[in-house]
Design a protein around this motif. Structure first.
Motif, PDB file in Angstrom:
ATOM      1  N   SER A   1      56.589  64.495  56.444  1.00 29.32           N
ATOM      2  CA  SER A   1      57.430  65.254  55.511  1.00 29.32           C
ATOM      3  C   SER A   1      56.755  65.415  54.155  1.00 29.32           C
ATOM      4  O   SER A   1      56.732  66.502  53.569  1.00 29.32           O
ATOM      5  CB  SER A   1      58.779  64.553  55.342  1.00 29.32           C
TER       6      SER A   1
ATOM      7  N   VAL B   1      55.259  69.101  52.193  1.00 34.85           N
ATOM      8  CA  VAL B   1      55.485  69.609  50.836  1.00 34.85           C
ATOM      9  C   VAL B   1      54.196  69.556  50.011  1.00 34.85           C
ATOM     10  O   VAL B   1      53.952  70.423  49.163  1.00 34.85           O
ATOM     11  CB  VAL B   1      56.610  68.830  50.129  1.00 34.85           C
TER      12      VAL B   1
ATOM     13  N   ALA C   1      52.578  72.845  48.373  1.00 38.47           N
ATOM     14  CA  ALA C   1      52.346  72.948  46.929  1.00 38.47           C
ATOM     15  C   ALA C   1      50.883  73.274  46.621  1.00 38.47           C
ATOM     16  O   ALA C   1      50.585  74.119  45.764  1.00 38.47           O
ATOM     17  CB  ALA C   1      52.745  71.646  46.242  1.00 38.47           C
TER      18      ALA C   1
ATOM     19  N   THR D   1      64.153  71.757  55.612  1.00 38.40           N
ATOM     20  CA  THR D   1      62.692  71.731  55.646  1.00 38.40           C
ATOM     21  C   THR D   1      62.091  73.017  55.105  1.00 38.40           C
ATOM     22  O   THR D   1      61.177  72.999  54.270  1.00 38.40           O
ATOM     23  CB  THR D   1      62.199  71.504  57.090  1.00 38.40           C
TER      24      THR D   1
ATOM     25  N   VAL E   1      62.836  73.614  51.193  1.00 36.09           N
ATOM     26  CA  VAL E   1      62.123  72.670  50.321  1.00 36.09           C
ATOM     27  C   VAL E   1      60.631  72.969  50.328  1.00 36.09           C
ATOM     28  O   VAL E   1      59.969  72.957  49.278  1.00 36.09           O
ATOM     29  CB  VAL E   1      62.398  71.217  50.749  1.00 36.09           C
ATOM     30  N   ALA E   2      60.067  73.242  51.521  1.00 34.47           N
ATOM     31  CA  ALA E   2      58.648  73.606  51.588  1.00 34.47           C
ATOM     32  C   ALA E   2      58.401  74.906  50.831  1.00 34.47           C
ATOM     33  O   ALA E   2      57.382  75.049  50.138  1.00 34.47           O
ATOM     34  CB  ALA E   2      58.214  73.736  53.049  1.00 34.47           C
TER      35      ALA E   2
ATOM     36  N   SER F   1      58.335  74.181  47.140  1.00 29.67           N
ATOM     37  CA  SER F   1      57.073  73.536  46.760  1.00 29.67           C
ATOM     38  C   SER F   1      55.954  74.559  46.646  1.00 29.67           C
ATOM     39  O   SER F   1      55.161  74.531  45.687  1.00 29.67           O
ATOM     40  CB  SER F   1      56.696  72.466  47.792  1.00 29.67           C
TER      41      SER F   1
ATOM     42  N   LEU G   1      60.846  64.265  45.254  1.00 27.25           N
ATOM     43  CA  LEU G   1      60.636  64.463  46.687  1.00 27.25           C
ATOM     44  C   LEU G   1      59.884  63.301  47.314  1.00 27.25           C
ATOM     45  O   LEU G   1      60.081  62.996  48.499  1.00 27.25           O
ATOM     46  CB  LEU G   1      59.872  65.773  46.920  1.00 27.25           C
TER      47      LEU G   1
END
Length: 465
Positions: free
Chosen positions: A315, A319, A323, A366, A369-370, A373, A298
């Protein structure tokens, strides 16, 4: 008389100066007292666990400052294509040797149980020295950066292995290992969150300043390591655990088939205590591999292809925060769950992470993927705490510290493998999320059946003859 009054009365200016000094010190001394109360609560101060919690916070703060300095040099300071080449070189020079060194670190430290405090202090002192060495390399980007970075990596992982072996020896009465590890992990996360913006601020002053800050932090950690209780260095009643099944090992020291010495005494290994620990380790390896993969994949993907309407920095921040928040939430939930049904927790979080990765591959964007994470961070924490609970429950006490050291070494290697896959993969979001799902599916295929079976049968409580 006047001279006597002048000698006794410091005067309004001096009194005002003292009052201002106390006011300026109050936030720091008050914070320090609050931190000390939190880390030393519930018997952690008397057992020495509180000092280990503080040492781990120092470790996290120093590591993140070095990370800030290296990221600015290896990643952000050059165009994307050159950065990709630099990070590939960084991984090749640092992580490839670490893959070879990692199997040695655990057994080597396993043979030095009387020097655990010295080993932790040495890892801190070495990183303090290497931070100064890196301070000159980050300005030029010279090749001397890579061997120094390798040294930092090895010292950091060696600290992690020793810390895992030390925690069981510092448990307060009626204090579970899961709760202890939760406190240690949360302290590291909080310290990282505080030190990261400090490191970024120092970076604005100069590229070497975060490394100078890391040097100071690690020097403090060197001193703090020696304040741990002496029982950390005691190996009384301990033996070494093995990561191979008893019937496969034939020791040069007179061990025959079946994992028994010539005198009939059984040598314990992680597989000899039942399937839960081994399968839990396999599941955790999948989570660690996913963590390493997401960090590197990423980082490059979002630098070249940021989220729609967002810059690359924003971006990456999305993430990263997701995380970190997920890891903190997972640690807190794991501490609350304690040791309840660890096999079921491992299976559930592995399934959750796999389902989220599949959704991220099918609907890459978005939000997904977030979400991946955040889920990866929380499930990694929950799975590791559940593995800790299984080791505490199923592994004989005399080899428990060794089992933690060996298992942590294996998990560090899984992270390295995942990171290597992340840097080698083409920068395609859907492909990357599919590979992430594949890593988790592999972990599920090797571990879920055994974990479910162990949960149904009940866990063994072996005794070593």
């Amino acid at each position: 008389m006047a001279a006597a009054r002048s000698h006794q009365d410091p005067g309004p200016v001096r009194r005002t100066g003292r009052a201002v000094g106390r006011a300026l010190r109050a936030p720091f001394t008050g914070t320090a007292r609050a931190v000390r109360r939190a880390t030393h609560a519930h018997g952690a101060g008397e057992s020495g666990l509180g000092k280990l919690i503080e040492l781990h916070a120092v470790n996290g703060a120093g590591d993140v400052m070095i990370t800030v300095a290296l990221a600015s040099t290896v990643f952000f300071s050059v165009p994307t294509d050159e950065a990709r080449g630099r990070v590939a070189l960084y991984l090749a020079v640092t992580m490839a040797p670490f893959v070879l060194l990692a199997p040695v670190i655990g057994p080597l430290l396993d043979r030095l149980p009387h020097g655990r405090r010295a080993a932790m202090a040495a890892s801190m002192l070495a990183r303090a020295v290497l931070a100064v060495a890196l301070s000159g390399a980050v300005a030029t980007g010279g090749l001397e950066l890579y061997p120094a970075a390798l040294g930092v990596l090895v010292c950091s992982k060696a600290y992690g292995v020793v810390r895992s072996a030390v925690v069981p020896r510092l448990l307060p009465p009626r204090f579970s290992l899961v709760k202890a590890n939760s406190r240690v992990t949360l302290a590291g996360l909080l310290a990282t969150g505080i030190a990261a913006p400090i490191g970024a601020g120092l970076q604005l002053v100069g590229s070497a300043w975060p490394l100078f800050g890391a040097c100071v932090v690690f020097l403090g950690g060197t001193v703090l390591a020696f304040t741990l209780p002496g029982k950390v260095d005691s190996a009384k009643g301990e033996r070494r655990a093995r990561l191979v099944p008893p019937h496969e090992a034939v020791s040069r020291s007179g061990t025959g088939r079946g994992g028994r010495k010539d005198n009939g005494e059984r040598r314990p290994g992680l597989r000899s205590v039942g399937p839960s620990v081994l399968n839990g380790l396999q599941a955790n390896a999948a989570h660690r591999a996913l963590s390493g993969f997401l960090i590197f994949f990423l980082a490059f993907l979002l630098r070249e292809h940021p989220f729609p309407g967002q810059s690359a920095v924003v971006s990456l921040g999305v993430v990263g925060v997701a995380a970190g928040a997920g890891n903190a939430i997972g640690t807190a939930v794991g501490s609350w769950l304690r040791a309840r049904a660890p096999e079921a927790i491992v299976v559930a979080v592995l399934a959750l992470a796999l389902a989220t990765a599949v959704l991220a591959a099918l609907f890459f964007g978005t939000v997904t993927v977030a979400a991946l994470s955040a889920v990866a961070g929380s499930t990694l924490a929950l799975s590791k705490l559940s593995l800790d609970a299984m080791i505490q429950r199923d592994v004989p006490e005399e080899v428990r510290a060794s089992a933690f050291a060996r298992s942590e070494t294996a998990l560090q290697m899984a992270w390295v493998v995942g990171g290597g896959i992340g840097i080698a993969l083409p920068l395609n979001g859907v492909l990357g999320m599919a590979v992430a799902a594949g890593l988790l599916a592999l972990g599920a295929a090797t571990s879920v059946r055994g974990l479910v079976g162990a949960a149904r049968r009940g866990s063994p409580h072996p005794r070593v003859a």
